[in-house]
Motif scaffolding. Structure first.
Motif, PDB file in Angstrom:
ATOM      1  N   GLU A  70      26.954 -36.703 -55.646  1.00  0.00           N
ATOM      2  CA  GLU A  70      25.414 -36.503 -55.404  1.00  0.00           C
ATOM      3  C   GLU A  70      24.801 -35.883 -56.706  1.00  0.00           C
ATOM      4  N   ASP A  71      23.491 -36.367 -56.830  1.00  0.00           N
ATOM      5  CA  ASP A  71      22.831 -35.615 -58.053  1.00  0.00           C
ATOM      6  C   ASP A  71      22.770 -34.282 -57.490  1.00  0.00           C
ATOM      7  N   PRO A  72      23.132 -33.323 -58.515  1.00  0.00           N
ATOM      8  CA  PRO A  72      22.894 -31.876 -58.045  1.00  0.00           C
ATOM      9  C   PRO A  72      21.720 -31.206 -57.883  1.00  0.00           C
ATOM     10  N   VAL A 102      20.356 -38.430 -53.074  1.00  0.00           N
ATOM     11  CA  VAL A 102      20.784 -39.428 -53.906  1.00  0.00           C
ATOM     12  C   VAL A 102      22.217 -39.314 -54.225  1.00  0.00           C
ATOM     13  N   ILE A 103      22.732 -40.619 -54.118  1.00  0.00           N
ATOM     14  CA  ILE A 103      24.359 -40.634 -54.087  1.00  0.00           C
ATOM     15  C   ILE A 103      24.576 -41.853 -55.008  1.00  0.00           C
ATOM     16  N   CYS A 104      25.676 -41.522 -56.059  1.00  0.00           N
ATOM     17  CA  CYS A 104      26.051 -42.451 -56.609  1.00  0.00           C
ATOM     18  C   CYS A 104      27.587 -42.644 -56.648  1.00  0.00           C
ATOM     19  N   GLN A 154      19.238 -43.936 -52.442  1.00  0.00           N
ATOM     20  CA  GLN A 154      18.521 -43.050 -51.732  1.00  0.00           C
ATOM     21  C   GLN A 154      19.271 -43.192 -50.382  1.00  0.00           C
ATOM     22  N   THR A 155      19.621 -41.881 -49.760  1.00  0.00           N
ATOM     23  CA  THR A 155      20.089 -41.802 -48.314  1.00  0.00           C
ATOM     24  C   THR A 155      19.641 -41.082 -47.516  1.00  0.00           C
ATOM     25  N   GLY A 156      18.435 -40.517 -47.875  1.00  0.00           N
ATOM     26  CA  GLY A 156      17.453 -39.875 -46.912  1.00  0.00           C
ATOM     27  C   GLY A 156      16.287 -39.715 -47.800  1.00  0.00           C
ATOM     28  N   PRO A 157      15.162 -38.499 -47.357  1.00  0.00           N
ATOM     29  CA  PRO A 157      14.071 -38.601 -47.991  1.00  0.00           C
ATOM     30  C   PRO A 157      14.416 -37.509 -49.306  1.00  0.00           C
ATOM     31  N   ILE A 158      13.622 -37.933 -50.505  1.00  0.00           N
ATOM     32  CA  ILE A 158      13.787 -37.531 -51.807  1.00  0.00           C
ATOM     33  C   ILE A 158      12.486 -36.502 -52.045  1.00  0.00           C
ATOM     34  N   LEU A 216      14.019 -42.893 -60.398  1.00  0.00           N
ATOM     35  CA  LEU A 216      15.134 -42.381 -60.978  1.00  0.00           C
ATOM     36  C   LEU A 216      16.058 -43.349 -61.614  1.00  0.00           C
ATOM     37  N   VAL A 217      16.377 -43.236 -63.038  1.00  0.00           N
ATOM     38  CA  VAL A 217      17.309 -44.105 -63.349  1.00  0.00           C
ATOM     39  C   VAL A 217      18.472 -43.229 -64.086  1.00  0.00           C
ATOM     40  N   TYR A 218      19.727 -44.046 -63.417  1.00  0.00           N
ATOM     41  CA  TYR A 218      20.799 -43.525 -63.893  1.00  0.00           C
ATOM     42  C   TYR A 218      21.672 -44.146 -64.769  1.00  0.00           C
ATOM     43  N   LEU A 219      21.931 -43.700 -65.718  1.00  0.00           N
ATOM     44  CA  LEU A 219      22.690 -44.684 -67.010  1.00  0.00           C
ATOM     45  C   LEU A 219      23.996 -43.709 -67.192  1.00  0.00           C
ATOM     46  N   ALA A 220      25.138 -44.725 -67.127  1.00  0.00           N
ATOM     47  CA  ALA A 220      26.303 -44.362 -67.483  1.00  0.00           C
ATOM     48  C   ALA A 220      26.703 -44.879 -68.713  1.00  0.00           C
ATOM     49  N   ILE A 221      27.236 -44.061 -69.500  1.00  0.00           N
ATOM     50  CA  ILE A 221      27.763 -44.556 -71.151  1.00  0.00           C
ATOM     51  C   ILE A 221      29.077 -43.840 -71.049  1.00  0.00           C
ATOM     52  N   SER A 222      29.927 -44.709 -71.774  1.00  0.00           N
ATOM     53  CA  SER A 222      31.113 -44.259 -72.364  1.00  0.00           C
ATOM     54  C   SER A 222      30.814 -43.686 -73.800  1.00  0.00           C
TER      55      SER A 222
END
Length: 158
Positions: free
Chosen positions: A51-53, A58-60, A89-93, A130-136
């Motif tokens: 979950e976004d802390p 918001v869950i990823c 999104q899993t509920g109100p933000i 909201l944009v979530y970017l994963a980078i190695s």
């Protein structure tokens, strides 16, 4: 007597540092074997959820390849930079009053010392997303592997 493998101790240290920094902790959803190994752990793809802390509801989910064999089982091998990211999104933000335009929300070690997968939240104010970017990343040299997922901030349940 507490026994911790090298792989888990590296992840444990990384996890402790991230808790101090405020980043999320992931829960393993499950793993699927991709190649069977006669000796040592199998190669697999694992799915973790976090979950976004700072943004409730918001869950990823991130899937990552994990190396097997003897070195993989001992945590000595470097996991490949192969992953996928999906956030929803899993509920109100409700956004915090002071939302950073860029913040690391998750990080996981993918080798004993030098490589990690980091997930950064970006705020696209123009598109209310909201944009979530994963980078190695490698400590010495950046790696180009990346994945992106977006969560538009919208009314919930109406």
């Amino acid at each position: 007597m507490l026994k911790i493998s090298l792989k888990h101790s590296g992840r444990l240290c990384c996890g402790l540092l991230l808790m101090l920094a405020g980043a999320a902790r992931a829960d393993e959803v499950g793993c699927v074997t991709t190649a069977w190994k006669l000796i040592g752990a199998n190669h697999k793809v694992c799915v973790d959820a976090f979950e976004d802390p700072k943004i409730p509801n918001v869950i990823c989910h991130i899937s990552q390849a994990r190396s097997g064999g003897i070195s993989g089982g001992l945590g000595l091998s470097e996991d490949p930079s192969e992953f996928s990211l999906a956030c929803r999104q899993t509920g109100p933000i409700t956004l915090p009053a002071k939302l950073s335009t860029e913040e690391t929300v998750f990080s996981e070690s993918t080798s004993l010392f030098f490589k990690s997968t980091n997930i950064t939240r970006l705020w696209d104010a123009k598109h209310n997303t909201l944009v979530y970017l994963a980078i190695s990343r490698k400590v010495i040299e950046g790696a180009p592997a990346n994945s992106v997922s977006t969560v538009p901030v919208m009314p919930w349940g109406k």
